[in-house]
Motif scaffolding. Structure first.
Motif, PDB file in Angstrom:
ATOM      1  N   TRP A   1     -12.360 -26.099 -19.725  1.00  0.00           N
ATOM      2  CA  TRP A   1     -12.751 -25.337 -18.546  1.00  0.00           C
ATOM      3  C   TRP A   1     -14.215 -24.912 -18.645  1.00  0.00           C
ATOM      4  O   TRP A   1     -14.965 -25.030 -17.673  1.00  0.00           O
ATOM      5  CB  TRP A   1     -11.886 -24.088 -18.348  1.00  0.00           C
TER       6      TRP A   1
ATOM      7  N   TYR B   1      -4.921 -27.646 -11.768  1.00  0.00           N
ATOM      8  CA  TYR B   1      -6.355 -27.590 -11.521  1.00  0.00           C
ATOM      9  C   TYR B   1      -7.061 -28.732 -12.241  1.00  0.00           C
ATOM     10  O   TYR B   1      -7.975 -29.352 -11.689  1.00  0.00           O
ATOM     11  CB  TYR B   1      -6.930 -26.247 -11.967  1.00  0.00           C
ATOM     12  N   MET B   2      -6.638 -29.020 -13.462  1.00  0.00           N
ATOM     13  CA  MET B   2      -7.246 -30.128 -14.200  1.00  0.00           C
ATOM     14  C   MET B   2      -7.052 -31.441 -13.451  1.00  0.00           C
ATOM     15  O   MET B   2      -7.997 -32.220 -13.286  1.00  0.00           O
ATOM     16  CB  MET B   2      -6.625 -30.247 -15.595  1.00  0.00           C
TER      17      MET B   2
ATOM     18  N   THR C   1      -8.067 -26.564 -24.013  1.00  0.00           N
ATOM     19  CA  THR C   1      -7.986 -26.488 -22.558  1.00  0.00           C
ATOM     20  C   THR C   1      -9.014 -25.504 -22.032  1.00  0.00           C
ATOM     21  O   THR C   1      -9.689 -25.768 -21.037  1.00  0.00           O
ATOM     22  CB  THR C   1      -6.564 -26.067 -22.121  1.00  0.00           C
TER      23      THR C   1
ATOM     24  N   LEU D   1     -12.473 -25.612  -7.521  1.00  0.00           N
ATOM     25  CA  LEU D   1     -11.280 -25.738  -8.358  1.00  0.00           C
ATOM     26  C   LEU D   1     -11.504 -25.157  -9.747  1.00  0.00           C
ATOM     27  O   LEU D   1     -10.592 -24.560 -10.326  1.00  0.00           O
ATOM     28  CB  LEU D   1     -10.852 -27.205  -8.446  1.00  0.00           C
TER      29      LEU D   1
ATOM     30  N   TRP E   1      -9.336 -22.211 -11.289  1.00  0.00           N
ATOM     31  CA  TRP E   1      -8.769 -22.396 -12.628  1.00  0.00           C
ATOM     32  C   TRP E   1      -9.137 -21.222 -13.519  1.00  0.00           C
ATOM     33  O   TRP E   1      -8.326 -20.716 -14.282  1.00  0.00           O
ATOM     34  CB  TRP E   1      -9.269 -23.711 -13.194  1.00  0.00           C
ATOM     35  N   TYR E   2     -10.379 -20.749 -13.391  1.00  0.00           N
ATOM     36  CA  TYR E   2     -10.824 -19.582 -14.154  1.00  0.00           C
ATOM     37  C   TYR E   2      -9.992 -18.350 -13.799  1.00  0.00           C
ATOM     38  O   TYR E   2      -9.576 -17.597 -14.679  1.00  0.00           O
ATOM     39  CB  TYR E   2     -12.300 -19.317 -13.893  1.00  0.00           C
TER      40      TYR E   2
ATOM     41  N   ASP F   1      -6.805 -31.886 -21.926  1.00  0.00           N
ATOM     42  CA  ASP F   1      -5.378 -31.952 -21.600  1.00  0.00           C
ATOM     43  C   ASP F   1      -4.579 -32.531 -22.760  1.00  0.00           C
ATOM     44  O   ASP F   1      -3.515 -32.032 -23.108  1.00  0.00           O
ATOM     45  CB  ASP F   1      -5.181 -32.793 -20.340  1.00  0.00           C
TER      46      ASP F   1
ATOM     47  N   MET G   1      -1.885 -24.418 -14.840  1.00  0.00           N
ATOM     48  CA  MET G   1      -3.208 -24.766 -15.286  1.00  0.00           C
ATOM     49  C   MET G   1      -3.483 -26.256 -15.110  1.00  0.00           C
ATOM     50  O   MET G   1      -4.559 -26.635 -14.717  1.00  0.00           O
ATOM     51  CB  MET G   1      -3.389 -24.445 -16.766  1.00  0.00           C
ATOM     52  N   LYS G   2      -2.491 -27.048 -15.415  1.00  0.00           N
ATOM     53  CA  LYS G   2      -2.704 -28.493 -15.356  1.00  0.00           C
ATOM     54  C   LYS G   2      -2.978 -28.967 -13.938  1.00  0.00           C
ATOM     55  O   LYS G   2      -3.667 -29.963 -13.751  1.00  0.00           O
ATOM     56  CB  LYS G   2      -1.507 -29.220 -15.952  1.00  0.00           C
TER      57      LYS G   2
END
Length: 155
Positions: A92, A4-5, A88, A136, A140-141, A81, A1-2
């Motif tokens: 999103w 994508y962030m 988180t 992105l 991420w979704y 984050d 996940m991170k």
């Protein structure tokens, strides 16, 4: 996940830098030849766009709105984050909403570029950064959904 962030943060940093360059070009048009030049010869489309009647909205340069957009995305993602957990997912949701809004704004701004007949390279690069942020956010979704995330429960 991170991942994508962090990739979205990198895209937003690039967009913020480009927006800052456009802001400099708007306020200091004589510096455009030294700082930014996105056209060959005498006709510089970035200069034409930055000095057109479409360069401001409510008295504020459009590039300033772009800079605010990118800084807001970065801030939301850094807070999400740092806070972790359900924040988180909220980061999103906010990022996806901002990305969708950014794409709509880019469509309008792209139509203005077509109307002005000035293909500003730096403007189009920010549109690319926004499209990449939206892509992105979508990826991420998908990763969040694979982990059982339901956006209706997070909101």
């Amino acid at each position: 996940m991170k991942k994508y962030m962090y990739l979205i943060i990198l895209c937003a940093l690039a967009g913020a830098g480009l927006s800052a360059l456009m802001l400099v070009d708007h306020y200091f048009p004589d510096a455009h030849a030294r700082v930014i030049s996105c056209g060959g010869g005498i006709a510089d489309p970035c200069y034409t766009v930055s000095q057109s009647e479409f360069a401001t909205l409510l008295g504020v340069p459009v590039a300033a709105y772009g800079l605010f957009f990118y800084v807001l995305v970065i801030f939301i993602l850094l807070v999400g984050d740092y806070a972790g957990g359900p924040y988180t997912a909220i980061a999103w949701i906010l990022t996806a909403a901002l990305a969708a809004t950014g794409l709509l704004a880019d469509a309008a701004l792209g139509a203005i570029l077509v109307h002005l007949k000035s293909p500003c390279t730096i403007c189009m690069m920010t549109y690319g950064a926004n499209a990449l942020i939206a892509l992105l956010a979508w990826l991420w979704y998908r990763a969040l959904r694979a982990q059982g995330f339901n956006p209706r429960e997070a909101a």
